[in-house]
Motif scaffolding. Structure first.
Motif, PDB file in Angstrom:
ATOM      1  N   PHE A 144      36.540  29.922  24.701  1.00  0.00           N
ATOM      2  CA  PHE A 144      36.643  30.888  25.789  1.00  0.00           C
ATOM      3  C   PHE A 144      37.980  30.714  26.490  1.00  0.00           C
ATOM      4  O   PHE A 144      38.407  29.589  26.761  1.00  0.00           O
ATOM      5  CB  PHE A 144      35.479  30.709  26.769  1.00  0.00           C
ATOM      6  CG  PHE A 144      34.150  30.888  26.100  1.00  0.00           C
ATOM      7  CD1 PHE A 144      33.562  32.133  26.031  1.00  0.00           C
ATOM      8  CD2 PHE A 144      33.531  29.819  25.472  1.00  0.00           C
ATOM      9  CE1 PHE A 144      32.359  32.312  25.352  1.00  0.00           C
ATOM     10  CE2 PHE A 144      32.333  29.980  24.794  1.00  0.00           C
ATOM     11  CZ  PHE A 144      31.752  31.239  24.740  1.00  0.00           C
ATOM     12  N   VAL A 169      30.419  27.143  30.190  1.00  0.00           N
ATOM     13  CA  VAL A 169      30.845  26.692  28.862  1.00  0.00           C
ATOM     14  C   VAL A 169      30.410  25.257  28.606  1.00  0.00           C
ATOM     15  O   VAL A 169      29.957  24.914  27.506  1.00  0.00           O
ATOM     16  CB  VAL A 169      32.369  26.846  28.706  1.00  0.00           C
ATOM     17  CG1 VAL A 169      32.833  26.263  27.383  1.00  0.00           C
ATOM     18  CG2 VAL A 169      32.767  28.317  28.798  1.00  0.00           C
ATOM     19  N   ARG A 170      30.543  24.394  29.593  1.00  0.00           N
ATOM     20  CA  ARG A 170      30.138  22.995  29.415  1.00  0.00           C
ATOM     21  C   ARG A 170      28.631  22.880  29.150  1.00  0.00           C
ATOM     22  O   ARG A 170      28.180  21.964  28.451  1.00  0.00           O
ATOM     23  CB  ARG A 170      30.511  22.182  30.659  1.00  0.00           C
ATOM     24  CG  ARG A 170      31.998  21.930  30.778  1.00  0.00           C
ATOM     25  CD  ARG A 170      32.471  20.882  29.756  1.00  0.00           C
ATOM     26  NE  ARG A 170      33.921  20.834  29.731  1.00  0.00           N
ATOM     27  CZ  ARG A 170      34.693  21.428  28.830  1.00  0.00           C
ATOM     28  NH1 ARG A 170      34.147  22.106  27.828  1.00  0.00           N
ATOM     29  NH2 ARG A 170      36.000  21.339  28.897  1.00  0.00           N
ATOM     30  N   LYS A 227      30.844  23.928  24.468  1.00  0.00           N
ATOM     31  CA  LYS A 227      31.903  24.633  23.765  1.00  0.00           C
ATOM     32  C   LYS A 227      33.247  24.379  24.445  1.00  0.00           C
ATOM     33  O   LYS A 227      33.383  23.436  25.226  1.00  0.00           O
ATOM     34  CB  LYS A 227      31.551  26.117  23.663  1.00  0.00           C
ATOM     35  CG  LYS A 227      30.268  26.342  22.835  1.00  0.00           C
ATOM     36  CD  LYS A 227      29.878  27.787  22.684  1.00  0.00           C
ATOM     37  CE  LYS A 227      28.598  27.916  21.858  1.00  0.00           C
ATOM     38  NZ  LYS A 227      28.193  29.338  21.650  1.00  0.00           N
ATOM     39  N   VAL A 241      36.793  25.636  26.616  1.00  0.00           N
ATOM     40  CA  VAL A 241      37.279  26.611  27.585  1.00  0.00           C
ATOM     41  C   VAL A 241      38.727  26.296  27.959  1.00  0.00           C
ATOM     42  O   VAL A 241      39.071  25.150  28.242  1.00  0.00           O
ATOM     43  CB  VAL A 241      36.373  26.662  28.835  1.00  0.00           C
ATOM     44  CG1 VAL A 241      36.312  25.324  29.561  1.00  0.00           C
ATOM     45  CG2 VAL A 241      36.797  27.782  29.777  1.00  0.00           C
ATOM     46  N   TRP A 301      36.393  33.445  19.420  1.00  0.00           N
ATOM     47  CA  TRP A 301      36.736  33.108  20.802  1.00  0.00           C
ATOM     48  C   TRP A 301      36.633  34.392  21.612  1.00  0.00           C
ATOM     49  O   TRP A 301      36.779  35.497  21.065  1.00  0.00           O
ATOM     50  CB  TRP A 301      38.151  32.564  20.902  1.00  0.00           C
ATOM     51  CG  TRP A 301      38.365  31.172  20.385  1.00  0.00           C
ATOM     52  CD1 TRP A 301      37.558  30.456  19.543  1.00  0.00           C
ATOM     53  CD2 TRP A 301      39.489  30.328  20.659  1.00  0.00           C
ATOM     54  NE1 TRP A 301      38.113  29.229  19.280  1.00  0.00           N
ATOM     55  CE2 TRP A 301      39.295  29.132  19.957  1.00  0.00           C
ATOM     56  CE3 TRP A 301      40.650  30.490  21.428  1.00  0.00           C
ATOM     57  CZ2 TRP A 301      40.223  28.078  20.006  1.00  0.00           C
ATOM     58  CZ3 TRP A 301      41.563  29.461  21.483  1.00  0.00           C
ATOM     59  CH2 TRP A 301      41.349  28.256  20.779  1.00  0.00           C
ATOM     60  N   VAL A 330      28.222  32.901  26.774  1.00  0.00           N
ATOM     61  CA  VAL A 330      28.579  31.672  26.048  1.00  0.00           C
ATOM     62  C   VAL A 330      27.495  31.243  25.072  1.00  0.00           C
ATOM     63  O   VAL A 330      27.773  30.533  24.101  1.00  0.00           O
ATOM     64  CB  VAL A 330      28.911  30.524  27.027  1.00  0.00           C
ATOM     65  CG1 VAL A 330      30.087  30.889  27.913  1.00  0.00           C
ATOM     66  CG2 VAL A 330      27.696  30.130  27.874  1.00  0.00           C
TER      67      VAL A 330
END
Length: 294
Positions: free
Chosen positions: A151, A184-185, A189, A191, A126, A142
């Motif tokens: 994250f 991140v999306r 992943k 967040v 992370w 990312v």
């Protein structure tokens, strides 16, 4: 990395000071979805070595049940990073969280250190996103490693770096928060939102939880157990949301069984496949939360 489950509940992830043995023991009975056993900000320089040993032993003891166990090490540029990583690689937490990650090059250096220390594939990475550099390079960070899956927004540090002001509603941070979620999306992943500092402002905390959920965060990092109940409630689907999701899925499946087209109507509103996908995600989230609670 097969250990990564993007649907695992991460509504509430509580920081626990690595130097405090009593706190680490208390965490075994708290209703947090995840724990961050902290070797960085919560530990004074003279206590780094003893805290490291204590956290490694707590992780290796496997006493935290279904909670996701993450250990935050000291930064890549500190004298404690290598020893932190070596100890935690052997203890094998669910993830190692690294602060002040500012570039894809940082990620590659961290990944190389973790692998050289012999961490198993099940110990993921992370990263803290807490500087303007990290926000501006978020799309690179990312995607820099398959092992890097989570994250955490370091909102206190970000406010400081921006020379902004902590205000209700977090207007100065909204562009950075939204951009981090977008990045991140894009890679599928996880967040987590940053912490809320005022333990006496329950209404403000709950409002910030709602804001974070509305922005798309998977959950929130917390600084005290008293924040757990409200956070878990806000980040879980409500009874109304679940009823609506079930209604959408049932109407969609009924229409498909009857040979209908790609659109149905529920309560006067058009429902498409994307709405049904979201409804199924909400129902799966509720099921995962229920299983974790059991």
């Amino acid at each position: 990395m097969s250990a990564f489950d993007p649907h695992r509940p991460r509504r509430s992830v509580l920081y626990m000071p690595g130097a405090n043995a009593r706190a680490l023991e208390k965490a075994t009975g708290l209703p947090a979805d995840g724990l961050i056993l902290d070797l960085e900000d919560a530990v004074a320089p003279d206590d780094k070595a003893s805290a490291r040993d204590r956290v490694a032993a707590a992780v290796a003891g496997r006493g935290y049940g279904q909670r996701e166990v993450v250990a935050r090490v000291n930064g890549l540029d500190t004298p404690w990073f290598a020893d932190d990583v070596a100890a935690l690689a052997a203890a094998a937490p669910d993830a190692i969280l690294v602060p002040k990650v500012g570039s894809a090059e940082d990620v590659r250096g961290i990944e190389a250190a973790v692998e050289a220390a012999g961490a198993p594939d099940t110990t993921l990475l992370w990263a803290m996103i807490e500087t303007p550099s990290a926000i501006l390079r978020a799309t690179e960070i990312v995607a820099a490693s398959e092992r890097l899956v989570g994250f955490v927004l370091g909102t206190n540090d970000l406010v400081k770096e921006l020379r902004a002001v902590h205000v209700p509603g977090r207007a100065p941070l909204l562009p950075a928060l939204a951009w981090a979620v977008l990045a991140v999306r894009d890679v599928g992943k996880v967040v987590l939102d940053g912490v809320f500092n005022d333990l006496d402002d329950a209404d403000g905390f709950e409002a910030e939880c709602r804001q974070g959920r509305e922005l798309g965060f998977d959950g929130k990092t917390l600084i005290h157990p008293r924040q757990l109940d409200a956070c878990n409630r806000v980040y879980a689907p409500s009874a109304t949301e679940l009823d609506h999701a079930r209604t959408l899925v049932a109407a969609w499946e009924s229409a498909r069984a009857a040979g209908g087209g790609g659109v149905v109507t529920v309560d006067g509103r058009m429902v498409e496949h994307l709405h049904v996908e979201e409804a199924r995600r909400v129902l799966a989230q509720a099921e995962a939360i229920a299983e974790r609670s059991d």
